[in-house]
Design a protein around this motif. Structure first.
Motif, PDB file in Angstrom:
ATOM      1  N   LEU A  39      15.777   7.165  -1.716  1.00 24.55           N
ATOM      2  CA  LEU A  39      14.450   7.201  -2.334  1.00 24.55           C
ATOM      3  C   LEU A  39      13.447   6.401  -1.515  1.00 24.55           C
ATOM      4  CD1 LEU A  39      15.404   6.750  -6.105  1.00 24.55           C
ATOM      5  CD2 LEU A  39      14.814   8.874  -4.914  1.00 24.55           C
TER       6      LEU A  39
ATOM      7  N   CYS B 198      13.406  -1.969  -0.824  1.00 20.13           N
ATOM      8  CA  CYS B 198      13.578  -0.571  -1.193  1.00 20.13           C
ATOM      9  C   CYS B 198      12.951  -0.256  -2.552  1.00 20.13           C
ATOM     10  CB  CYS B 198      15.063  -0.206  -1.228  1.00 20.13           C
ATOM     11  SG  CYS B 198      15.894  -0.440   0.363  1.00 20.13           S
ATOM     12  N   GLU B 199      12.111   0.749  -2.565  1.00 22.89           N
ATOM     13  CA  GLU B 199      11.511   1.345  -3.761  1.00 22.89           C
ATOM     14  C   GLU B 199      10.380   0.477  -4.325  1.00 22.89           C
ATOM     15  OE1 GLU B 199      14.564   3.092  -6.313  1.00 22.89           O
ATOM     16  OE2 GLU B 199      15.895   3.145  -4.566  1.00 22.89           O
ATOM     17  N   SER B 200       9.520   1.130  -5.069  1.00 21.64           N
ATOM     18  CA  SER B 200       8.200   0.562  -5.351  1.00 21.64           C
ATOM     19  C   SER B 200       8.231  -0.748  -6.132  1.00 21.64           C
ATOM     20  CB  SER B 200       7.339   1.586  -6.091  1.00 21.64           C
ATOM     21  OG  SER B 200       7.948   1.972  -7.314  1.00 21.64           O
TER      22      SER B 200
ATOM     23  N   ALA C 252       5.181   6.956  -5.896  1.00 20.89           N
ATOM     24  CA  ALA C 252       5.730   5.609  -5.682  1.00 20.89           C
ATOM     25  C   ALA C 252       5.247   5.034  -4.355  1.00 20.89           C
ATOM     26  CB  ALA C 252       7.250   5.660  -5.729  1.00 20.89           C
TER      27      ALA C 252
ATOM     28  N   ASN D 241      18.244   2.688   2.571  1.00 28.27           N
ATOM     29  CA  ASN D 241      18.307   2.735   1.117  1.00 28.27           C
ATOM     30  C   ASN D 241      19.304   3.815   0.712  1.00 28.27           C
ATOM     31  OD1 ASN D 241      17.882   2.468  -1.602  1.00 28.27           O
ATOM     32  ND2 ASN D 241      15.876   3.457  -1.613  1.00 28.27           N
TER      33      ASN D 241
END
Length: 228
Positions: free
Chosen positions: A52, A68-70, A15, A48
């Motif tokens: 993750l 936050c996050e891909s 990710a 986050n």
């Protein structure tokens, strides 16, 4: 005021690699902070709650945007920095790119990559002992099944989602590159995938990934070879 970007990531996380490739392709400068996510550091969970990676922070003076996050990060990059477009300009190719993004992050990870990376990488990081051979075999069998599908797509298309390089290619390359780091990619028998991957490895955005190293996890000998 100059916008400053900081990417909190783990170098061998698929990710995180997707976001690094997108930032590189769009030529957006950023500072890297490598995170030992398995230790659940307080700084990460404060940004986050899921713990993750990746997390991208864009700061402009007193204003700060935490992404936050891909998928959230990739969507933001496409909206805020539309050139070069990484979802394509054709509606069909955009839909196909989004489908394949989900394919690799869910189906591929569940059926192939997740098994291999847990056994070959995460167990070592967590001190959980030797790989489970049955799980490795299941992951490798799943990987070969997915390689058949990917090779078929690339026999019919120049890039995974169609005529143009897209986030689908970056998603696939992010997952496959970490497995390649571990030395588990079955390149023989899949010439279309190998040719596509060689093209991606030669792009400037990909070069930082080829220099990634993590203590105790040495890459396969061919990992950074452009003509492997």
């Amino acid at each position: 005021m100059t916008l400053k970007r900081t990417l909190h990531h783990f170098p061998l996380d698929p990710a995180s690699r997707q976001v690094r490739l997108a930032l590189g392709e769009k030529r957006l400068a950023f500072t890297e902070v490598q995170v030992r996510y398995w230790e659940r550091p307080k700084e990460l969970t404060e940004m986050n709650a899921s713990g993750l990676l990746p997390v991208l922070v864009e700061a402009d003076g007193d204003q700060q945007l935490v992404l936050c996050e891909s998928r959230a990060i990739l969507d933001h990059l496409e909206e805020a920095y539309p050139e070069p477009a990484l979802l394509g300009r054709d509606a069909g190719e955009r839909a196909e790119a989004r489908r394949l993004l989900t394919w690799f992050d869910r189906k591929f990870d569940f059926e192939a990559g997740g098994y291999i990376l847990h056994e070959k990488m995460e167990k070592r990081l967590l001190g959980m002992g030797a790989p489970d051979l049955a799980n490795l075999r299941q992951g490798r069998d799943g990987l070969r099944d997915h390689m058949v599908y990917i090779d078929k797509l690339l026999q019919e298309r120049e890039w995974l989602a169609g005529r143009k390089l897209s986030l689908a290619d970056f998603a696939a390359a992010a997952h496959l590159s970490v497995i390649d780091y571990c030395g588990d990619m079955p390149w023989t028998g899949f010439p279309a995938v190998k040719t596509w991957y060689m093209k991606l490895k030669s792009r400037p955005c990909f070069r930082p990934l080829l220099t990634d190293r993590w203590p105790g996890l040495a890459p396969a000998k061919h990992y950074d070879d452009l003509d492997f």
